[in-house]
Design an enzyme around this catalytic site. Structure first.
Site, PDB file in Angstrom:
ATOM      1  N   GLY A   1       0.780  -1.235   0.000  1.00  0.00           N
ATOM      2  CA  GLY A   1       0.000   0.000   0.000  1.00  0.00           C
ATOM      3  C   GLY A   1       0.810   1.282   0.000  1.00  0.00           C
ATOM      4  O   GLY A   1       0.306   2.328   0.412  1.00  0.00           O
ATOM      5  N   SER A   2       2.058   1.231  -0.513  1.00  0.00           N
ATOM      6  CA  SER A   2       2.840   2.476  -0.490  1.00  0.00           C
ATOM      7  C   SER A   2       2.319   3.484  -1.515  1.00  0.00           C
ATOM      8  O   SER A   2       2.338   4.693  -1.261  1.00  0.00           O
ATOM      9  CB  SER A   2       4.333   2.196  -0.697  1.00  0.00           C
ATOM     10  OG  SER A   2       4.619   1.813  -2.017  1.00  0.00           O
TER      11      SER A   2
ATOM     12  N   LEU B   1      -4.174  -7.503  -6.781  1.00  0.00           N
ATOM     13  CA  LEU B   1      -3.767  -8.702  -7.518  1.00  0.00           C
ATOM     14  C   LEU B   1      -4.914  -9.537  -8.097  1.00  0.00           C
ATOM     15  O   LEU B   1      -4.662 -10.579  -8.697  1.00  0.00           O
ATOM     16  CB  LEU B   1      -2.866  -9.572  -6.636  1.00  0.00           C
ATOM     17  CG  LEU B   1      -1.500  -8.944  -6.324  1.00  0.00           C
ATOM     18  CD1 LEU B   1      -0.697  -9.828  -5.394  1.00  0.00           C
ATOM     19  CD2 LEU B   1      -0.710  -8.647  -7.595  1.00  0.00           C
ATOM     20  N   LYS B   2      -6.148  -9.093  -7.922  1.00  0.00           N
ATOM     21  CA  LYS B   2      -7.257  -9.830  -8.541  1.00  0.00           C
ATOM     22  C   LYS B   2      -7.688  -9.122  -9.815  1.00  0.00           C
ATOM     23  O   LYS B   2      -7.620  -7.894  -9.904  1.00  0.00           O
ATOM     24  CB  LYS B   2      -8.448  -9.889  -7.580  1.00  0.00           C
ATOM     25  CG  LYS B   2      -8.202 -10.728  -6.359  1.00  0.00           C
ATOM     26  CD  LYS B   2      -8.282 -12.190  -6.693  1.00  0.00           C
ATOM     27  CE  LYS B   2      -7.997 -13.029  -5.462  1.00  0.00           C
ATOM     28  NZ  LYS B   2      -7.621 -14.400  -5.776  1.00  0.00           N
TER      29      LYS B   2
ATOM     30  N   ASN C   1      -4.316   1.943 -13.390  1.00  0.00           N
ATOM     31  CA  ASN C   1      -3.445   0.959 -12.754  1.00  0.00           C
ATOM     32  C   ASN C   1      -2.005   1.434 -12.883  1.00  0.00           C
ATOM     33  O   ASN C   1      -1.667   2.139 -13.835  1.00  0.00           O
ATOM     34  CB  ASN C   1      -3.598  -0.401 -13.449  1.00  0.00           C
ATOM     35  CG  ASN C   1      -2.709  -1.466 -12.822  1.00  0.00           C
ATOM     36  OD1 ASN C   1      -2.603  -1.570 -11.594  1.00  0.00           O
ATOM     37  ND2 ASN C   1      -2.043  -2.254 -13.649  1.00  0.00           N
TER      38      ASN C   1
ATOM     39  N   HIS D   1       1.927  -0.055 -13.168  1.00  0.00           N
ATOM     40  CA  HIS D   1       2.674  -1.287 -13.436  1.00  0.00           C
ATOM     41  C   HIS D   1       4.168  -0.962 -13.394  1.00  0.00           C
ATOM     42  O   HIS D   1       4.607   0.043 -13.957  1.00  0.00           O
ATOM     43  CB  HIS D   1       2.284  -1.834 -14.818  1.00  0.00           C
ATOM     44  CG  HIS D   1       2.902  -3.167 -15.095  1.00  0.00           C
ATOM     45  ND1 HIS D   1       2.368  -4.337 -14.616  1.00  0.00           N
ATOM     46  CD2 HIS D   1       4.025  -3.502 -15.773  1.00  0.00           C
ATOM     47  CE1 HIS D   1       3.139  -5.350 -14.998  1.00  0.00           C
ATOM     48  NE2 HIS D   1       4.147  -4.872 -15.702  1.00  0.00           N
TER      49      HIS D   1
ATOM     50  N   ASP E   1      -2.890  -5.209 -18.636  1.00  0.00           N
ATOM     51  CA  ASP E   1      -1.768  -4.279 -18.854  1.00  0.00           C
ATOM     52  C   ASP E   1      -1.705  -3.700 -20.264  1.00  0.00           C
ATOM     53  O   ASP E   1      -0.638  -3.281 -20.714  1.00  0.00           O
ATOM     54  CB  ASP E   1      -0.415  -4.971 -18.542  1.00  0.00           C
ATOM     55  CG  ASP E   1      -0.311  -5.403 -17.092  1.00  0.00           C
ATOM     56  OD1 ASP E   1      -0.912  -4.749 -16.232  1.00  0.00           O
ATOM     57  OD2 ASP E   1       0.382  -6.412 -16.820  1.00  0.00           O
TER      58      ASP E   1
ATOM     59  N   GLU F   1       7.470   5.462  -8.535  1.00  0.00           N
ATOM     60  CA  GLU F   1       6.051   5.192  -8.771  1.00  0.00           C
ATOM     61  C   GLU F   1       5.116   6.221  -8.127  1.00  0.00           C
ATOM     62  O   GLU F   1       4.131   6.626  -8.726  1.00  0.00           O
ATOM     63  CB  GLU F   1       5.686   3.793  -8.254  1.00  0.00           C
ATOM     64  CG  GLU F   1       6.169   2.688  -9.162  1.00  0.00           C
ATOM     65  CD  GLU F   1       5.566   1.337  -8.796  1.00  0.00           C
ATOM     66  OE1 GLU F   1       4.446   1.289  -8.284  1.00  0.00           O
ATOM     67  OE2 GLU F   1       6.241   0.317  -9.026  1.00  0.00           O
TER      68      GLU F   1
HETATM   69  C1  GRF Z   1       3.867  -1.592  -7.373  1.00  0.00           C
HETATM   70  O1  GRF Z   1       5.155  -1.964  -7.790  1.00  0.00           O
HETATM   71  C2  GRF Z   1       2.943  -1.454  -8.557  1.00  0.00           C
HETATM   72  O2  GRF Z   1       3.591  -1.039  -9.721  1.00  0.00           O
HETATM   73  C3  GRF Z   1       2.412  -2.844  -8.729  1.00  0.00           C
HETATM   74  O3  GRF Z   1       2.291  -3.349  -7.420  1.00  0.00           O
HETATM   75  C4  GRF Z   1       3.199  -2.673  -6.548  1.00  0.00           C
HETATM   76  C5  GRF Z   1       2.393  -2.119  -5.413  1.00  0.00           C
HETATM   77  O4  GRF Z   1       3.200  -1.595  -4.419  1.00  0.00           O
HETATM   78  N1  GRF Z   1       1.192  -2.873  -9.481  1.00  0.00           N
HETATM   79  P1  GRF Z   1       2.538  -0.876  -3.162  1.00  0.00           P
HETATM   80  O5  GRF Z   1       1.550  -1.866  -2.553  1.00  0.00           O
HETATM   81  O6  GRF Z   1       1.863   0.358  -3.637  1.00  0.00           O
HETATM   82  O7  GRF Z   1       3.663  -0.587  -2.218  1.00  0.00           O
END
Ligand code: GRF
Length: 194
Positions: free
Chosen positions: A14-15, A88-89, A105, A107, A148, A177
């Site tokens: 959840g960062s 992840l779903k 999303n 990625h 994706d 990110e």
């Molecule tokens: C990230 O690397 C994102 O690109 C991918 O999942 C990861 C999630 O990281 N889809 P976080 O849970 O936001 O720390």
């Protein structure tokens, strides 16, 4: 300008969710995080959301129950935009259609490279390493029925020296990110209802 309600879906750390939520509370990201939803009760994301006083929801097990509950949560919270942040779903087609053009999303690669089925988490960075890439990065894109493959909203590159392990590549990518996702949401908002 009125803030739109946003739902963030996560399964893990959840960062990204935390960075987006903080930017909406303390900075100039003009959205309201109406709910943080997870399919994983023990996700660290839930703890992080609670610390920010954001309402959290845990989806039930089983695809049908999960999809129905998600639909209900999105309706009840008046969410206009859905952000996938390490969720992840796969979303059901019904929700992808209903929120067409309003699901983002992130990625951890330069899509279309290293996306698609099985390409998540460390697998992405292992593939990047194995291919001997000189650069990688992250991509925010609109979600369509094809994994994706939706239109790219924003992308950022970073250089690799070839010495990094997949874990080190992952650490470099996650660092870019958070701001990338925030900027992609801002870009989305510029054209939303404009
Ligand atoms: C990230 O690397 C994102 O690109 C991918 O999942 C990861 C999630 O990281 N889809 P976080 O849970 O936001 O720390």
């Amino acid at each position: 300008m009125k803030k739109i309600n946003v739902a963030i879906l996560c399964s893990g750390n959840g960062s990204n969710m935390q960075a987006i939520a903080k930017a909406s509370i303390y900075s100039d990201l003009n959205i309201k995080i109406a709910t943080v939803v997870t399919n994983t009760p023990e996700a660290l994301a839930i703890q992080k959301a609670k610390e920010l006083n954001i309402e959290t929801k845990i989806l039930p097990k089983g695809a049908l129950a999960r999809d129905q509950e998600l639909d209900k949560i999105l309706e009840q919270t008046g969410s206009e935009l859905i952000l996938l942040a390490g969720y992840l779903k796969k979303l059901p087609t019904s929700i992808i259609d209903k929120y067409k053009g309003r699901i983002l999303n992130i990625h951890p690669s330069l899509l279309p490279k290293y996306g698609g089925h099985g390409m998540y988490g460390i697998y992405v960075h292992q593939a990047v390493k194995q291919a001997g890439e000189k650069e990688t990065g992250a991509t925010v894109h609109l979600v369509t029925g094809d994994y994706d493959k939706g239109p790219i909203v924003l992308q950022e590159k970073l250089s690799l020296n070839g010495e990094e392990t997949p874990e080190e590549i992952a650490q470099k990518v996650i660092k870019i990110e958070h701001l990338l996702y925030i900027n992609a949401i801002k870009k989305f908002l510029e054209s939303y209802k404009a």
